[in-house]
Design a protein around this motif. Sequence first.
Motif, short mmCIF file in Angstrom:
data_model
loop_
_atom_site.label_atom_id
_atom_site.label_comp_id
_atom_site.label_asym_id
_atom_site.label_seq_id
_atom_site.Cartn_x
_atom_site.Cartn_y
_atom_site.Cartn_z
N ALA A 4 -52.53 6.00 -30.30
CA ALA A 4 -53.19 5.76 -31.55
C ALA A 4 -52.83 7.05 -32.29
N ASP A 5 -53.03 8.15 -31.56
CA ASP A 5 -52.70 9.36 -32.65
C ASP A 5 -51.41 9.54 -33.11
N ARG A 6 -50.50 9.06 -32.25
CA ARG A 6 -49.02 9.16 -32.45
C ARG A 6 -48.58 7.99 -33.58
N ASN A 7 -49.38 7.11 -33.74
CA ASN A 7 -48.90 6.16 -34.59
C ASN A 7 -49.60 6.48 -35.92
N ASN A 8 -50.59 7.30 -36.11
CA ASN A 8 -51.27 7.93 -37.24
C ASN A 8 -50.42 9.13 -37.92
N ILE A 9 -49.43 9.71 -37.06
CA ILE A 9 -48.76 10.90 -37.54
C ILE A 9 -47.77 10.21 -38.90
N VAL A 10 -48.00 11.11 -39.75
CA VAL A 10 -47.11 10.65 -41.20
C VAL A 10 -45.60 11.41 -40.92
N THR A 11 -44.71 10.46 -41.09
CA THR A 11 -43.49 11.10 -41.07
C THR A 11 -42.92 11.48 -42.52
N ILE A 12 -42.09 12.66 -42.30
CA ILE A 12 -41.92 13.46 -43.69
C ILE A 12 -40.53 13.77 -43.91
N ASN A 13 -39.73 13.64 -44.70
CA ASN A 13 -38.25 14.18 -45.23
C ASN A 13 -38.39 15.02 -46.27
N THR A 14 -37.85 15.93 -46.43
CA THR A 14 -37.65 16.90 -47.36
C THR A 14 -36.32 16.94 -47.95
N GLU A 15 -36.39 17.05 -49.36
CA GLU A 15 -34.72 17.34 -49.86
C GLU A 15 -34.93 18.60 -50.79
N TRP A 16 -33.92 19.28 -50.89
CA TRP A 16 -33.58 20.45 -51.59
C TRP A 16 -32.64 20.28 -52.66
N LEU A 17 -32.97 20.21 -53.70
CA LEU A 17 -31.93 19.97 -54.86
C LEU A 17 -31.57 21.21 -55.43
N SER A 18 -31.20 21.27 -56.74
CA SER A 18 -31.03 22.71 -57.45
C SER A 18 -32.13 23.25 -57.70
N ASP A 19 -32.48 24.26 -56.81
CA ASP A 19 -33.88 24.93 -56.98
C ASP A 19 -33.68 26.62 -56.36
N CYS A 20 -34.90 27.03 -56.46
CA CYS A 20 -34.98 28.33 -56.10
C CYS A 20 -34.90 28.57 -54.68
N SER A 21 -35.26 27.52 -53.86
CA SER A 21 -35.47 27.26 -52.38
C SER A 21 -37.01 27.87 -52.08
N GLY A 22 -37.70 28.48 -53.17
CA GLY A 22 -39.05 28.93 -52.56
C GLY A 22 -39.98 27.72 -51.94
N CYS A 23 -39.91 26.79 -52.34
CA CYS A 23 -41.05 25.56 -51.76
C CYS A 23 -40.50 25.65 -50.27
#
Length: 94
Positions: A4-23
């Motif tokens: 049940a805990d595994r099913n509640n885990i939120v999957t996240i992708n991040t993308e790094w476009l033209s930026d300073c990379s600070g985030c």
Amino acid sequence: MSDADRNNIVTINTEWLSDCSGCHVAIVDLHEKILNVLQSVRIQRCPVLTDIKDYPKARVGLVSGAIRTEHDRHAAEETRKSCELVIAWGSCAV
């Protein structure tokens, strides 16, 4: 961790476009605190943490930066296709 805990885990992708990379660097700067974050989320694609080239399906997509190149446009479109919710984050996000 239960199923049940595994099913509640939120999957996240991040993308790094033209930026300073600070985030994205801020994610790495969590150091061992990232272990607490990983109890609630699974980071699938993140340029500074993974070497994944494709765009796996995810619940949330975090996009930092601006679209300035064809590569940025392609990355933004693929993120949109693969994520249920896309959030622009950081001061470079436009």
